[in-house]
Design an enzyme around this catalytic site. Structure first.
Site, PDB file in Angstrom:
ATOM      1  N   ARG A 133       5.425 -12.841   9.667  1.00 25.17           N
ATOM      2  CA  ARG A 133       6.093 -11.595   9.325  1.00 25.17           C
ATOM      3  C   ARG A 133       7.463 -11.544   9.982  1.00 25.17           C
ATOM      4  O   ARG A 133       7.714 -12.197  10.993  1.00 25.17           O
ATOM      5  CB  ARG A 133       5.254 -10.379   9.713  1.00 25.17           C
ATOM      6  CG  ARG A 133       4.899 -10.295  11.184  1.00 25.17           C
ATOM      7  CD  ARG A 133       3.941  -9.141  11.467  1.00 25.17           C
ATOM      8  NE  ARG A 133       4.575  -7.848  11.311  1.00 25.17           N
ATOM      9  CZ  ARG A 133       4.172  -6.915  10.451  1.00 25.17           C
ATOM     10  NH1 ARG A 133       3.156  -7.129   9.653  1.00 25.17           N
ATOM     11  NH2 ARG A 133       4.795  -5.761  10.381  1.00 25.17           N
TER      12      ARG A 133
ATOM     13  N   LYS B 152       4.572   0.674   9.128  1.00 27.96           N
ATOM     14  CA  LYS B 152       4.643   1.951   8.419  1.00 27.96           C
ATOM     15  C   LYS B 152       4.020   3.073   9.227  1.00 27.96           C
ATOM     16  O   LYS B 152       4.529   4.190   9.222  1.00 27.96           O
ATOM     17  CB  LYS B 152       3.931   1.833   7.068  1.00 27.96           C
ATOM     18  CG  LYS B 152       4.841   1.315   5.979  1.00 27.96           C
ATOM     19  CD  LYS B 152       4.128   1.276   4.640  1.00 27.96           C
ATOM     20  CE  LYS B 152       3.191   0.103   4.576  1.00 27.96           C
ATOM     21  NZ  LYS B 152       2.500  -0.071   3.307  1.00 27.96           N
TER      22      LYS B 152
ATOM     23  N   GLU C 169       0.867  -1.170   0.000  1.00 29.50           N
ATOM     24  CA  GLU C 169       0.000   0.000   0.000  1.00 29.50           C
ATOM     25  C   GLU C 169       0.913   1.231   0.000  1.00 29.50           C
ATOM     26  O   GLU C 169       1.819   1.315   0.839  1.00 29.50           O
ATOM     27  CB  GLU C 169      -0.889  -0.001   1.245  1.00 29.50           C
ATOM     28  CG  GLU C 169      -1.834   1.174   1.215  1.00 29.50           C
ATOM     29  CD  GLU C 169      -2.758   1.264   2.431  1.00 29.50           C
ATOM     30  OE1 GLU C 169      -2.692   0.408   3.327  1.00 29.50           O
ATOM     31  OE2 GLU C 169      -3.534   2.247   2.452  1.00 29.50           O
TER      32      GLU C 169
HETATM   33  P1  ATP Z   1       2.740  -2.081   7.751  1.00 26.87           P
HETATM   34  O1  ATP Z   1       2.050  -2.704   8.908  1.00 26.87           O
HETATM   35  O2  ATP Z   1       4.143  -1.755   7.996  1.00 26.87           O
HETATM   36  O3  ATP Z   1       1.976  -0.942   7.136  1.00 26.87           O
HETATM   37  P2  ATP Z   1       1.599  -3.679   5.797  1.00 26.87           P
HETATM   38  O4  ATP Z   1       1.498  -5.135   5.821  1.00 26.87           O
HETATM   39  O5  ATP Z   1       0.363  -2.909   6.056  1.00 26.87           O
HETATM   40  O6  ATP Z   1       2.777  -3.231   6.702  1.00 26.87           O
HETATM   41  P3  ATP Z   1       1.716  -3.462   2.985  1.00 26.87           P
HETATM   42  O7  ATP Z   1       2.170  -2.312   2.193  1.00 26.87           O
HETATM   43  O8  ATP Z   1       0.297  -3.823   2.945  1.00 26.87           O
HETATM   44  O9  ATP Z   1       2.180  -3.137   4.445  1.00 26.87           O
HETATM   45  O10 ATP Z   1       2.629  -4.721   2.731  1.00 26.87           O
HETATM   46  C1  ATP Z   1       3.044  -5.191   1.473  1.00 26.87           C
HETATM   47  C2  ATP Z   1       3.477  -6.611   1.624  1.00 26.87           C
HETATM   48  O11 ATP Z   1       4.568  -6.706   2.525  1.00 26.87           O
HETATM   49  C3  ATP Z   1       2.368  -7.474   2.171  1.00 26.87           C
HETATM   50  O12 ATP Z   1       2.313  -8.657   1.408  1.00 26.87           O
HETATM   51  C4  ATP Z   1       2.785  -7.732   3.580  1.00 26.87           C
HETATM   52  O13 ATP Z   1       2.310  -8.964   4.024  1.00 26.87           O
HETATM   53  C5  ATP Z   1       4.309  -7.689   3.495  1.00 26.87           C
HETATM   54  N1  ATP Z   1       4.894  -7.314   4.777  1.00 26.87           N
HETATM   55  C6  ATP Z   1       4.665  -6.204   5.492  1.00 26.87           C
HETATM   56  N2  ATP Z   1       5.347  -6.209   6.644  1.00 26.87           N
HETATM   57  C7  ATP Z   1       6.059  -7.364   6.660  1.00 26.87           C
HETATM   58  C8  ATP Z   1       6.965  -7.978   7.592  1.00 26.87           C
HETATM   59  N3  ATP Z   1       7.282  -7.384   8.742  1.00 26.87           N
HETATM   60  N4  ATP Z   1       7.508  -9.169   7.272  1.00 26.87           N
HETATM   61  C9  ATP Z   1       7.203  -9.758   6.108  1.00 26.87           C
HETATM   62  N5  ATP Z   1       6.355  -9.253   5.195  1.00 26.87           N
HETATM   63  C10 ATP Z   1       5.786  -8.065   5.462  1.00 26.87           C
HETATM   64 MG    MG Z   2      -1.328  -3.520   4.732  1.00 29.89          MG
END
Ligand code: ATP
Ligand code: MG
Length: 564
Positions: free
Chosen positions: A265, A275, A37
């Site tokens: 994760r 983020k 995102e």
């Molecule tokens: P955040 O909580 O930091 O905003 P998010 O999962 O909302 O992370 P996205 O932009 O939706 O962020 O994530 C893009 C991809 O990265 C998704 O497939 C998510 O599962 C993966 N991802 C995010 N954080 C991690 C992590 N700590 N370890 C492994 N994969 C991750």
């Molecule tokens: Mg997300």
């Protein structure tokens, strides 16, 4: 879990993919996607996900899409879209074709929503957020059905169209899937598909007044792109039945049907991987930006001097787990050192300088010493470093009253030591500022026959010190870093905000350090080891007027020792 062994075992996702390949017919191609995102910069956790998705596809001859999950205009921006693309490329990956956006599919998603309404599988709900929450219930007892659940198809279609056209206020109604308000899986209790948002979108402007929820957008986008394996983190495991439900209802001949696979994760100690929490560090000014070298963002780590290979090795080295786990920040630093040890040119930089005068060295003589760039890399060659009568050395390489020669190999009165790539010297005396008690100048003599490479002096010394010729030295700024947080799990405290664990000493700026003149030629893609000090890289703030170096990592892991 290390992948450095010669026969790495397959992880559970690879096992799944191999089963699918075996079952599938000709023309089946493994397709993965990385779906960020664009509401912030990517962090170390995303690096894990990027490496996983891209290398999995590569391994099985497939492709990986980069798709922006841009379904919430309130938090997203083009700045983030651009930064994310840069970061993925910097890590060394090329996505398949054009960059994709969930917003490319808004019309298709809308058409499918209409189809679900017609099949009696979706309805517009006018309940308030609180009412919906109330009716949703709790896991062990069934929820209640909304009074709007049995609206006619015609009325639902009319309302959804009006919502889309902006005729209803934000929060006044939503479109929900009609599934099962008694399901033990809360995700299936008539989840929201669309909400009204009147914020302009960074790509579609004000074309849309409704935006799809993650669950409605994600699986359908996967299907549209022919994604075979939709890999996500464990918190989405409970969403999987919904992911599958939507695809089933649409009844399209999605071939192949994408399947969602979850993994744990990546968490790293002393680090925030969220983020929104990182965003707060930026907006509240605790760091200088998303790419502050202390940030666990990919752009921060790049600026700090981490290498793409180190991040990829770390991401692969920690393996793929199905259970939540925390990796040690020291392990990440290990991979950084491992790669920099191979790549970084060894140079000399004096961070806490004091003047050394070689009193028996001719005043206007300069010798250009040939010094090897990297003992780990035979291809790295050598460079010439000027040596003269006046040098800068590290203040703590000299002691007025050194302990016994067995304990002190460096400089002191009547103590001999070697200057790296040059001569053996012996301390004679020193000048002291009477007021401050600080040594301001050290005097020594050198032994002309002791020149490195052609030493016939027969003098034995144990220590070697780095130095920089004072008249040739480049005055630079050096930024030294420490961990951004003092607690191993800054976000894991119920009673305390993670900001309370910020390390007040995470940055220390040295305004006046001296480096050898070869560093005037340094470029943004060069990695250096300042010998005996650590690994360094030019900062983005650096200019030819004033070079600025970031400390990437120390030579050894001394966090544990320092914090005993
Ligand atoms: P955040 O909580 O930091 O905003 P998010 O999962 O909302 O992370 P996205 O932009 O939706 O962020 O994530 C893009 C991809 O990265 C998704 O497939 C998510 O599962 C993966 N991802 C995010 N954080 C991690 C992590 N700590 N370890 C492994 N994969 C991750
Ligand atoms: Mg997300």
């Amino acid at each position: 879990m290390s992948n450095t062994e010669s026969t790495p075992s397959k992880n559970f996702i690879e096992v799944r993919v191999e089963e699918d390949l075996a079952k599938a017919g000709n023309g089946y191609e493994v397709m993965t996607r990385f779906p960020p995102e664009p509401n912030g910069y990517l962090h170390i956790g995303h690096a894990k996900s990027i490496v996983l998705n891209f290398t999995l596809a590569q391994k099985y001859g497939g492709k990986t899409n980069l798709r922006f999950d841009d379904t919430n205009p309130a938090k997203e921006s083009t700045e983030f879209v651009n930064a994310i693309q840069r970061d993925v490329q910097w890590l060394g990956f090329d996505w398949n074709g054009e960059v994709k956006y969930a917003s490319d599919y808004f019309q298709q998603l809308y058409d499918w929503a209409v189809e679900l309404i017609k099949k009696g599988k979706a309805y517009v709900d006018d309940s308030s957020v609180e009412e919906m929450r109330e009716m949703r219930g709790v896991p062990n007892t069934p929820g209640a059905e909304s009074p709007y659940r049995d609206r006619s198809v015609e009325e639902n279609l009319k309302l959804l169209k009006e919502m889309k056209e902006g005729k209803h206020e934000e929060g006044s109604r939503v479109l929900r899937a009609k599934i099962d308000m008694a399901s033990p899986n809360m995700q299936l209790r008539d989840p929201i598909m669309y909400r009204i948002l009147k914020t302009p979108h960074h790509r579609t402007g004000d074309e849309w007044s409704i935006y799809p929820m993650y669950d409605w957008a994600h699986g359908q986008s996967d299907a549209l792109e022919g994604i075979t394996h939709s890999i996500c983190t464990l918190e989405f495991e409970v969403h999987r039945p919904l992911y599958e439900w939507f695809l089933e209802q649409l009844g399209e001949a999605f071939n192949p049907t994408p399947q969602q696979i979850e993994f744990a994760r990546l968490n790293v100690s002393y680090t925030i991987t969220s983020k929104s929490k990182l965003s707060k560090l930026v907006t509240e000014g605790h760091v200088t930006g998303w790419d502050d070298p202390r940030m666990p963002t990919i752009s921060g780590m790049r600026r700090r001097g981490y290498t793409p290979l180190a991040l990829r090795n770390f991401a692969e080295g920690v393996g793929i787990a199905r259970r939540e786990n925390v990796q040690d920040l020291s392990l990440l630093e290990f991979y950084v050192r491992e790669d920099l040890n191979k790549k970084a040119h060894r140079v000399m930089g004096v961070l806490n300088p004091v003047k050394l005068v070689i009193t028996n060295y001719p005043e206007d003589q300069v010798e250009w010493m040939e010094i090897g760039n990297n003992p780990e890399d035979p291809e790295a060659g050598s460079r010439k470093v000027p040596f003269s009568r006046e040098l800068w050395i590290e203040r703590d390489d000299f002691k007025e009253n050194p302990p016994s020669p067995k304990k002190w190999y460096r400089l002191g009165p009547e103590r001999k030591t070697r200057l790296k790539g040059a001569y053996i010297i012996e301390g004679t005396d020193f000048i002291k500022d009477e007021k401050t008690g600080e040594v301001t100048e050290i005097h020594a003599v050198y032994f002309p026959e002791s020149k490195s490479g052609s030493d016939t002096s027969g003098i034995k010394v144990k220590g070697t010190m780095h130095w920089v010729s004072a008249p040739h030295a480049e005055e630079v700024e050096v930024r030294q870093y420490d961990r951004l947080f003092l607690d191993p799990d800054p976000a894991g405290h119920k009673d305390k905000d993670y900001l309370e664990f910020l390390n007040p000493d995470s940055i220390n700026i040295i305004k006046k350090a001296y480096v050898e003149p070869s560093l005037k030629e340094a470029g943004q893609d060069d990695y250096f080891q300042f010998i005996r000090k650590g690994y360094y890289k030019l900062d983005d703030d650096s200019s030819s007027d004033k070079l600025v170096f970031n400390q990437t990592v120390t030579l050894r892991d001394n966090w544990a020792k320092k914090n005993k």
